[in-house]
Scaffold this motif. Structure first.
Motif, PDB file in Angstrom:
ATOM      1  N   MET A 130      -2.556   8.390  -0.083  1.00 24.92           N
ATOM      2  CA  MET A 130      -1.592   7.292  -0.195  1.00 24.92           C
ATOM      3  C   MET A 130      -1.937   6.122   0.721  1.00 24.92           C
ATOM      4  SD  MET A 130       1.790   9.708  -0.285  1.00 24.92           S
ATOM      5  CE  MET A 130       3.003   8.437  -0.400  1.00 24.92           C
ATOM      6  N   PHE A 131      -2.523   6.426   1.895  1.00 23.99           N
ATOM      7  CA  PHE A 131      -2.803   5.369   2.865  1.00 23.99           C
ATOM      8  C   PHE A 131      -4.238   4.854   2.789  1.00 23.99           C
ATOM      9  CE2 PHE A 131       0.520   7.689   5.639  1.00 23.99           C
ATOM     10  CZ  PHE A 131       1.548   7.111   4.904  1.00 23.99           C
ATOM     11  N   SER A 132      -4.942   5.235   1.765  1.00 23.37           N
ATOM     12  CA  SER A 132      -6.299   4.713   1.592  1.00 23.37           C
ATOM     13  C   SER A 132      -6.220   3.227   1.252  1.00 23.37           C
ATOM     14  CB  SER A 132      -7.033   5.474   0.493  1.00 23.37           C
ATOM     15  OG  SER A 132      -6.378   5.305  -0.754  1.00 23.37           O
ATOM     16  N   GLU A 133      -7.326   2.540   1.463  1.00 21.26           N
ATOM     17  CA  GLU A 133      -7.358   1.086   1.270  1.00 21.26           C
ATOM     18  C   GLU A 133      -6.942   0.696  -0.151  1.00 21.26           C
ATOM     19  OE1 GLU A 133      -7.846  -2.762   2.661  1.00 21.26           O
ATOM     20  OE2 GLU A 133      -8.044  -0.911   3.820  1.00 21.26           O
ATOM     21  N   GLU A 134      -7.314   1.493  -1.171  1.00 16.96           N
ATOM     22  CA  GLU A 134      -7.031   1.148  -2.568  1.00 16.96           C
ATOM     23  C   GLU A 134      -5.607   1.482  -2.997  1.00 16.96           C
ATOM     24  OE1 GLU A 134      -9.081   3.606  -5.455  1.00 16.96           O
ATOM     25  OE2 GLU A 134      -9.674   4.995  -3.863  1.00 16.96           O
ATOM     26  N   CYS A 135      -4.926   2.374  -2.249  1.00 14.00           N
ATOM     27  CA  CYS A 135      -3.609   2.841  -2.703  1.00 14.00           C
ATOM     28  C   CYS A 135      -2.438   2.336  -1.866  1.00 14.00           C
ATOM     29  CB  CYS A 135      -3.575   4.366  -2.716  1.00 14.00           C
ATOM     30  SG  CYS A 135      -4.705   5.137  -3.896  1.00 14.00           S
ATOM     31  N   ILE A 136      -2.653   2.000  -0.601  1.00 13.10           N
ATOM     32  CA  ILE A 136      -1.522   1.810   0.311  1.00 13.10           C
ATOM     33  C   ILE A 136      -0.606   0.664  -0.120  1.00 13.10           C
ATOM     34  CG2 ILE A 136      -2.832   0.338   1.922  1.00 13.10           C
ATOM     35  CD1 ILE A 136      -1.202   1.778   4.172  1.00 13.10           C
ATOM     36  N   MET A 137      -1.150  -0.437  -0.607  1.00  9.80           N
ATOM     37  CA  MET A 137      -0.296  -1.553  -1.009  1.00  9.80           C
ATOM     38  C   MET A 137       0.533  -1.203  -2.242  1.00  9.80           C
ATOM     39  SD  MET A 137      -0.762  -3.669   1.376  1.00  9.80           S
ATOM     40  CE  MET A 137       0.137  -5.076   0.767  1.00  9.80           C
ATOM     41  N   ASP A 138      -0.030  -0.404  -3.178  1.00 13.32           N
ATOM     42  CA  ASP A 138       0.746   0.032  -4.343  1.00 13.32           C
ATOM     43  C   ASP A 138       1.860   0.995  -3.928  1.00 13.32           C
ATOM     44  OD1 ASP A 138      -0.788  -1.488  -6.043  1.00 13.32           O
ATOM     45  OD2 ASP A 138      -2.172   0.150  -6.527  1.00 13.32           O
ATOM     46  N   VAL A 139       1.579   1.866  -2.960  1.00 17.26           N
ATOM     47  CA  VAL A 139       2.621   2.767  -2.440  1.00 17.26           C
ATOM     48  C   VAL A 139       3.764   1.949  -1.849  1.00 17.26           C
ATOM     49  CG1 VAL A 139       3.141   4.474  -0.657  1.00 17.26           C
ATOM     50  CG2 VAL A 139       1.064   4.712  -2.043  1.00 17.26           C
ATOM     51  N   ILE A 140       3.421   0.915  -1.060  1.00 13.54           N
ATOM     52  CA  ILE A 140       4.458   0.039  -0.497  1.00 13.54           C
ATOM     53  C   ILE A 140       5.214  -0.659  -1.621  1.00 13.54           C
ATOM     54  CG2 ILE A 140       4.828  -2.032   0.906  1.00 13.54           C
ATOM     55  CD1 ILE A 140       2.413  -1.139   2.596  1.00 13.54           C
TER      56      ILE A 140
END
Length: 763
Positions: free
Chosen positions: A211-221
């Motif tokens: 979830m906190f990887s560079e590619e996913c974290i902004m989508d999780v937020i």
């Protein structure tokens, strides 16, 4: 008599889930060969038949309930219970069961129970793991319900987490998130919010890493922006991408370090701002998130610490005069945050961290920063300094003492701290209070080191008094100009006198520091205010505590100015103390005698009184000459000349005043005979002189009476030419009734019990 402790009823659970009574008997435990183990045996109390024979299985869950009930399951649908008549019997059998299973008897259940219905539900879903619904927009509600239903059970959470890890499910959910946003599907976005929030509560590091990887974290937020309880979505991504800017005060060449800093900031933002405040039940479910942030900070500190070029450039720019103010403020704020991150380190790593900063010159850099005009920069520098002092005050002390060998007192680091403390412009004095705490830590002897080669306490405190004390006391000295001490200065001096330390007292006398106090007192006149009360209390303390050196100094230097002050007795009391000291110095023999008598004065227990009464009644009046004093043989052999000569003049003056004083005659009949009459004279204290009827006694407070400061003789003395002072004979020794000059605060008159009075006759 039948043993009732082991008396039990045996119950079994029937198909209707009701307990059936199988009979009453007595339970015992023992090894059963047929069952190959320790077993519980119950024999019927009616005929001795066997009601129960049950092996204690190491894996069976036994439960103790209500202190007299033990319940367990023998098979899938065969539950048993023993109901004891007495608690003691239940405890004995429970200890046997726990002994076989290796459990503590204090527990109420020997094995962890699993909810059968819950286990059956999991078996229906999947045996090795949990089968998730296909990740489609139409099934988001079903997925959300599955996640919500799995959170209460640890076993469900474990299986759900494994399924999410193995199938790459999170990335699929984030793809659907983009579809829902494009279609403005609010219902789907609300379901995604609940799903992502539930995944956070699974508390799994492996899921966080995805979830906190560079590619996913902004989508999780982005998913967490659509809270169903809010009427409008939040703009967290907009804030992180447009408002929050990453500034490299010193260029960071390591891309991994840079990525770690970005990640830590965003995860911290999620924890603090995005996720809703966890409930009491959810709080422990986010422990792994806290740990994730913690270890990220540890890695960042370690990577920066290893980059020597980065730290060298940082401190070089901090101390460079050419660095502009805005840049310097950014550098200081970075260093402050860097030190704050270090609090996450283990003690050993923290030691290495601060040692690295010390070698890089952090203390000289702080000295430069604290000398600047920018209040924000100085505040940040103070915070950094507090980290250093709290971690290792000895390191700071050593730097300050070495610095004093090269620089003037005015620019020493510790004097800069004192000046900022004194000159704090904040009405709340927040900065001053913080600096005062740091200064107190530095001068606290309790945290100073002592080694074989040096004593930090002696060295640093000597340095502090020589180089820093004048800076610390400057405000007090400034407020005492024009010979008018401030209340703060007066309070400070009172604290010093309260220590009763002759080192300070000698300094006060040498510098005549009472002179401005006395002048302020006289200038204040008769006004009854705080200044007046504070000064009088100071002198009263000197009198009550009998601080001899200060008493003599005040009377010898300021008595003429204070002798007319009569609305309080403080100064006259000081004069009396002074005269008593001089008298003891002039008459050392008399002072020695008083010390002996004082040790015995009025120490009479019940047996002493009985002995004196017995002596009175047993003494034959015919065997004694009239008025003969009863004295111990040792006292008769004493040389009266040595004791009485120094005070004979006093009694001559006393005899001259006898005609003006009040006589108190006490007469008592003892054993049918009239006792010799005598006179009891009271001094101004609580002591009394016994003289014959022909002698006169002084009244309290009369001129020349015992205890008067102006008496030429010693108080309580008796002239040889008149009557001799009587001593009371007891088995314990001499008990004298004498007035002492240093007991000026005893005013109450006392009379002696009749049984304690001696027989006296004028000589």
């Amino acid at each position: 008599m039948t043993d009732t402790r082991r008396r039990v009823k045996v119950y079994t659970l029937n198909e209707d889930r009701q307990w059936d009574d199988r009979g009453t008997g007595h339970v015992s435990s023992g090894y059963v060969e047929r069952l190959k183990g320790m077993s519980l045996l119950v024999r019927a109390e009616s005929d001795g038949s066997l009601l129960l024979e049950s092996k204690i299985n190491p894996n069976t869950a036994y439960q103790k309930q209500q202190d007299t009930l033990i319940v367990w399951s023998e098979a899938e649908n065969y539950d048993l219970a023993l109901s004891f008549q007495e608690k003691a019997g239940c405890d004995e059998i429970w200890e046997k069961i726990c002994q076989v299973q290796g459990k503590d008897p204090s527990v109420d259940i020997t094995q962890d129970l699993v909810d059968e219905s819950e286990e059956e539900r999991f078996d229906d879903m999947s045996s090795p793991g949990l089968e998730l619904p296909s990740c489609e927009l139409s099934r988001l509600e079903e997925i959300a319900e599955l996640v919500a239903s799995s959170l209460p059970s640890p076993l469900r959470r474990e299986k759900l987490a494994l399924a999410l890890e193995n199938e790459g499910y999170i990335k699929k959910l984030l793809e659907i998130f983009h579809v829902c946003e494009d279609l403005e599907n609010v219902e789907g976005l609300h379901h995604l919010y609940e799903i992502i929030k539930g995944i956070f509560l699974l508390n799994r590091t492996a899921l966080f890493e995805v979830m906190f990887s560079e590619e996913c974290i902004m989508d999780v937020i982005g998913c967490l922006e659509y809270d169903p309880s809010l009427s409008q979505s939040r703009k967290h991504r907009e804030f992180l991408t447009k408002t929050a800017k990453f500034k490299e005060v010193i260029p960071i060449s390591d891309p991994e370090l840079k990525q770690k800093i970005h990640q830590t900031y965003r995860v911290q933002y999620i924890q603090d701002m995005v996720l809703p405040t966890p409930s009491v039940f959810e709080e422990n479910m986010l422990s792994t998130l806290h740990s994730f942030i913690f270890f990220n900070k540890v890695e960042i500190v370690g990577m920066l610490q290893e980059d020597e070029k980065f730290l060298t450039d940082l401190f070089a720019q901090l101390t460079d005069e050419a660095t502009d103010e805005e840049k310097r403020q950014e550098l200081v704020n970075f260093l402050k945050e860097f030190c704050a991150f270090s609090q996450t380190l283990q003690p050993q790593n923290r030691d290495a961290f601060f040692k690295t900063l010390s070698n890089m010159g952090i203390l000289p850099a702080l000295e430069v920063i604290l000398g600047m005009d920018d209040a924000q920069v100085r505040s940040a520098a103070t915070d950094i300094f507090s980290y250093l002092v709290e971690y290792n005050p000895s390191m700071v002390r050593e730097f300050v003492m070495q610095e004093a060998q090269q620089n003037d007192d005015d620019i020493l680091l510790i004097n800069l701290i004192i000046e900022h403390m004194i000159c704090d412009t904040d009405p709340e004095l927040g900065g001053a209070v913080q600096l005062m705490g740091l200064l107190r830590t530095l001068v606290d002897p309790e945290n100073m080191l002592a080694t074989a080669n040096k004593t930090e306490k002696t060295e640093f405190l000597g340095f502090f008094y020589k180089h820093c004390m004048h800076v610390l006391t400057a405000p007090l000295l400034a407020n005492t100009t024009e010979e008018k001490p401030s209340k703060g200065a007066l309070r400070f001096k009172r604290k010093i006198i309260g220590l009763k330390d002759e080192f300070y007292n000698r300094y006060i006398m040498k510098s005549f520091l009472f002179e401005p106090v006395v002048k302020a007192f006289l200038n204040n006149g008769s006004r009854y205010n705080l200044m007046n009360s504070a000064i009088i209390e100071m002198f009263e303390f000197i009198r009550v505590e009998d601080i001899k050196s200060l008493t003599a100094h005040v009377i010898e230097n300021y008595w003429k100015a204070l002798e007319d002050v009569d609305y309080v007795q403080t100064f006259k009391g000081l004069k009396l103390r002074y005269e008593q000291q001089r008298e003891r110095q002039d008459n050392p023999k008399l002072d020695s005698m008083r010390s002996i008598l004082r040790n015995h004065r009025y120490r009479r227990d019940a047996r002493t009184l009985e002995d004196e009464e017995e002596m009175w009644f047993n003494t034959d009046e015919d065997d004694m000459e009239d008025g003969e004093a009863v004295v111990p043989p040792s006292d008769k052999s004493k040389n009266d000349e040595d004791i009485m000569d120094p005070i004979s003049k006093f009694m001559e003056r006393k005899k001259f005043k006898e005609s003006e004083e009040k006589e108190v005659l006490l007469k008592t009949n003892l054993s049918g005979r009239q006792s010799p009459s005598f006179k009891l004279s009271f001094s101004s204290g609580t002591k009394a002189n016994l003289t014959s009827q022909s002698s006169a006694s002084n009244l309290p407070g009369s001129p020349g009476s015992p205890g008067s400061p102006g008496s030429p003789g010693s108080p309580g003395s008796v002239s040889k030419s008149t009557s001799q002072m009587a001593a009371i004979t007891t088995k314990g020794g001499l008990v004298g009734l004498v007035d002492y000059p240093d007991d000026d605060d005893e005013d109450d008159e006392e009379s002696l019990p009749l049984s304690q009075k001696a027989k006296l006759e004028s000589s």
